[in-house]
Design an enzyme around this catalytic site. Sequence first.
Site, PDB file in Angstrom:
ATOM      1  CE  LYS A  47      29.911 -72.483  32.416  1.00 43.45           C
ATOM      2  NZ  LYS A  47      28.607 -72.274  31.291  1.00 43.45           N
ATOM      3  CE1 TYR A 263      24.006 -75.254  66.594  1.00 41.55           C
ATOM      4  CE2 TYR A 263      24.848 -76.277  64.549  1.00 41.55           C
ATOM      5  CZ  TYR A 263      25.416 -75.819  65.802  1.00 41.55           C
ATOM      6  OH  TYR A 263      26.274 -75.560  65.874  1.00 41.55           O
TER       7      TYR A 263
END
Length: 376
Positions: A47, A263
């Site tokens: 999956k 940042y």
Amino acid sequence: MTVPAAEPILEPTSDRPVLTVSLAALAGNHWTLREAARKAELAAVVKADAYGLGFQPVAAKLKALGCTTFFVATLDEGRALRAAVGANPRIFVLNGLPRGAGSVFASHALTPVLNNLEEIREWADLGRRPAAIHLDTGMSRAGLSHDELSRLAGDTALLARLDIALIMSHLANGDEPGNARNAVQLARFKDALARLPAAPASLAASGGIFLGPDYHFDLVRPGIGLYGGNPLTGAPNPVRGVVTLTAEVLGLRTLAPGETAGYGGTYTATRETRLAVCNIGYADGLLRALSGKGVAYIGDIPCPYAGRVSMDLLTIDVSAVPADLVARGTPVEIIGQHMSIEAMATLAGTVNYEILTGLGTRFTRLAVDSHWTRVV
Ligand SMILES: *Cc1c(COP(=O)(O)O)cnc(C)c1O
């Protein structure tokens, strides 16, 4: 007189980090799990694009290793996998039968894992086709509740209309061999099996395989263990890493003490510091939670993440790397020999599963076997 053309510089085909999946390591882990699972069939859970590794090369390799039963989560994954592996392997779809989707399952020969009575009735109405029945024994997620099990066990007419390919349940604490809840779920699962018609049974995912033969039944369903993730919490990893992720230095700069980086200016140089900016960021799946916590490697030398991970770039402190060993183009290990997915998960406050399934779509992806390499 003609001047001979200069030897062409090999042109890079991509400026992206390289994600390498070792199919040889995958095969080794398949072997390890098969040994541990003894007589039980070793199915493979592929999956979420084989946990982010890429289901195409992974499923092809597993099929070549003899795997004949696959599990996916969704109908879309099932369809894509069917196209990749051909007609023969069994494909179970864990998330069950979406309302009205029965004919799609039938036309792609997909087997639903039926998670409640409503799904069971709807599937039975389409004719007697194979399905798995999922019983909830303590996870309180998918699977028939105890009450629904009683109703199914008492409904002989409905049972007669079912072709039960597998009866399964899922452990909530399969990664913890010492947890007493495993034995509780095992006992409930055995009780439930005794109340239903005889059919092949499955309880163990990767962790459950290492709980011992009582947990193996007829089929085991590993995912993470195949992909090199440690299926056990607080115990040595019985399998080996399959994924390496290598970024590259784009440029270097030196910070004076007191200067900040990134940042928010969350990183401040305390002394003269050499920083390298690398071609990877959170848009590639590198978790922003690793800001100020992660560690990359140049050769054997740890290079701490300096400040915040940004969208497309990562800045690392390369002060400890000899100046002649780091330059534009130097490879930087993000995941690999020195930085396991478990170590990265711990630094980011998550689990190895999320590290793998979060791997982004902007990498150059290579699947490497012992004898060949394929760009995927
Ligand atoms: C994902 C999943 C698995 C595989 O689990 P791993 O821990 O990755 O081995 C097995 N069974 C079910 C029901 C699952 O959802």
